[in-house]
Write a protein that holds these residues in place. Sequence first.
Motif, mmCIF file in Angstrom:
data_model
loop_
_atom_site.group_PDB
_atom_site.id
_atom_site.type_symbol
_atom_site.label_atom_id
_atom_site.label_comp_id
_atom_site.label_asym_id
_atom_site.label_seq_id
_atom_site.Cartn_x
_atom_site.Cartn_y
_atom_site.Cartn_z
ATOM 1 N N LYS A 92 -11.067 -4.504 5.345
ATOM 2 C CA LYS A 92 -9.682 -5.324 5.870
ATOM 3 C C LYS A 92 -9.520 -6.670 5.141
ATOM 4 O O LYS A 92 -10.556 -7.077 5.032
ATOM 5 C CB LYS A 92 -9.823 -5.564 7.359
ATOM 6 N N GLY A 93 -8.538 -7.161 4.994
ATOM 7 C CA GLY A 93 -8.267 -8.184 4.136
ATOM 8 C C GLY A 93 -6.695 -8.642 3.987
ATOM 9 O O GLY A 93 -5.992 -7.771 4.122
ATOM 10 N N GLU A 94 -6.400 -9.784 3.599
ATOM 11 C CA GLU A 94 -5.122 -10.293 3.127
ATOM 12 C C GLU A 94 -4.712 -9.912 1.696
ATOM 13 O O GLU A 94 -5.692 -9.505 1.031
ATOM 14 C CB GLU A 94 -5.206 -11.818 3.389
ATOM 15 N N ARG A 95 -3.267 -9.839 1.656
ATOM 16 C CA ARG A 95 -2.795 -9.289 0.320
ATOM 17 C C ARG A 95 -3.418 -10.150 -0.733
ATOM 18 O O ARG A 95 -3.656 -11.387 -0.488
ATOM 19 C CB ARG A 95 -1.409 -9.827 0.569
ATOM 20 N N LEU A 96 -3.650 -9.631 -1.773
ATOM 21 C CA LEU A 96 -4.112 -10.473 -2.963
ATOM 22 C C LEU A 96 -3.558 -9.664 -4.361
ATOM 23 O O LEU A 96 -3.158 -8.611 -4.260
ATOM 24 C CB LEU A 96 -5.683 -10.323 -3.159
ATOM 25 N N ILE A 97 -3.614 -10.280 -5.434
ATOM 26 C CA ILE A 97 -3.228 -9.854 -6.633
ATOM 27 C C ILE A 97 -4.001 -8.967 -7.404
ATOM 28 O O ILE A 97 -5.381 -9.264 -7.455
ATOM 29 C CB ILE A 97 -2.586 -10.770 -7.484
ATOM 30 N N GLU A 98 -3.529 -7.919 -7.949
ATOM 31 C CA GLU A 98 -4.504 -6.968 -8.427
ATOM 32 C C GLU A 98 -5.346 -7.770 -10.052
ATOM 33 O O GLU A 98 -4.651 -8.754 -10.477
ATOM 34 C CB GLU A 98 -3.390 -5.733 -9.293
ATOM 35 N N ASN A 99 -6.367 -7.283 -9.734
ATOM 36 C CA ASN A 99 -7.234 -8.088 -10.820
ATOM 37 C C ASN A 99 -8.311 -7.050 -11.511
ATOM 38 O O ASN A 99 -8.802 -6.223 -10.716
ATOM 39 C CB ASN A 99 -8.079 -9.053 -10.047
ATOM 40 N N VAL A 100 -8.299 -7.058 -12.936
ATOM 41 C CA VAL A 100 -9.337 -6.320 -13.614
ATOM 42 C C VAL A 100 -10.480 -7.262 -13.451
ATOM 43 O O VAL A 100 -10.438 -7.996 -14.230
ATOM 44 C CB VAL A 100 -9.008 -5.961 -14.870
ATOM 45 N N ILE A 101 -11.531 -6.709 -12.933
ATOM 46 C CA ILE A 101 -12.793 -7.551 -12.714
ATOM 47 C C ILE A 101 -13.929 -7.118 -13.918
ATOM 48 O O ILE A 101 -14.479 -8.316 -14.675
ATOM 49 C CB ILE A 101 -13.447 -7.379 -11.416
ATOM 50 N N HIS A 102 -13.826 -5.981 -14.173
ATOM 51 C CA HIS A 102 -14.454 -5.479 -15.454
ATOM 52 C C HIS A 102 -14.098 -4.292 -16.033
ATOM 53 O O HIS A 102 -13.449 -3.277 -15.497
ATOM 54 C CB HIS A 102 -15.937 -4.879 -14.934
ATOM 55 N N LYS A 103 -13.663 -4.405 -17.476
ATOM 56 C CA LYS A 103 -12.783 -3.463 -17.974
ATOM 57 C C LYS A 103 -13.895 -2.730 -19.179
ATOM 58 O O LYS A 103 -14.589 -3.341 -19.824
ATOM 59 C CB LYS A 103 -11.975 -4.267 -19.003
ATOM 60 N N HIS A 104 -13.510 -1.290 -19.034
ATOM 61 C CA HIS A 104 -14.135 -0.234 -20.021
ATOM 62 C C HIS A 104 -13.754 -0.559 -21.301
ATOM 63 O O HIS A 104 -12.665 -0.828 -21.790
ATOM 64 C CB HIS A 104 -14.070 0.985 -19.554
ATOM 65 N N ARG A 105 -14.571 -0.711 -22.186
ATOM 66 C CA ARG A 105 -14.344 -0.953 -23.692
ATOM 67 C C ARG A 105 -13.265 -0.057 -24.269
ATOM 68 O O ARG A 105 -12.718 -0.488 -25.051
ATOM 69 C CB ARG A 105 -15.564 -0.936 -24.562
ATOM 70 N N SER A 106 -13.401 1.282 -23.827
ATOM 71 C CA SER A 106 -12.274 2.386 -24.618
ATOM 72 C C SER A 106 -11.128 2.797 -23.550
ATOM 73 O O SER A 106 -10.389 3.634 -23.937
ATOM 74 C CB SER A 106 -13.009 3.320 -25.302
ATOM 75 N N ALA A 107 -11.206 2.559 -22.448
ATOM 76 C CA ALA A 107 -10.271 3.172 -21.518
ATOM 77 C C ALA A 107 -8.937 2.475 -21.600
ATOM 78 O O ALA A 107 -8.769 1.236 -21.991
ATOM 79 C CB ALA A 107 -10.719 3.087 -19.983
#
Length: 155
Positions: A140-155
Amino acid sequence: MDNYSLSVFADYNQIFVNDRSKVELYFPVWSEMDYFAMLHNDANGVVISTLRNMEVEVFINVCAERPGMSNADWDQVVESYLFLPTGKLVVSGTTDFLQDSFQLDVPIGGYHMLVCFSGLNSISENGLDGNDQYHVFLWKGERLIENVIHKHRSA
């Protein structure tokens, strides 16, 4: 934490996570950021992009609070938000019938969501085989903006 293990046919390389009231067939319009994140979020729910157009493993984890984990344990981690106005969570592939989809009753409201991707390096050259997995953590939580926290190098 409640954990569920699913096998979902990711037709068109997509897994839909949404509220029961939003399960009509729709075709999301993916932005450049969505492609980067491998995740699309709109008023209909969240769509996870998979690397294979096949049956994939999906894990749903409903938590009391944000889970403690290391981003290094995953190939990619994306934070998002999901609103469940009826409290009926549905997870499906593009062409699944509602009655065949995974459905779970949860408290009505907004949820923070972490989508954690693993096994992205295991995909065969023809894209048919692999051990890719898609883990969804909800609390449960309030609305937040999408965020890439950790990105795969080739995805």
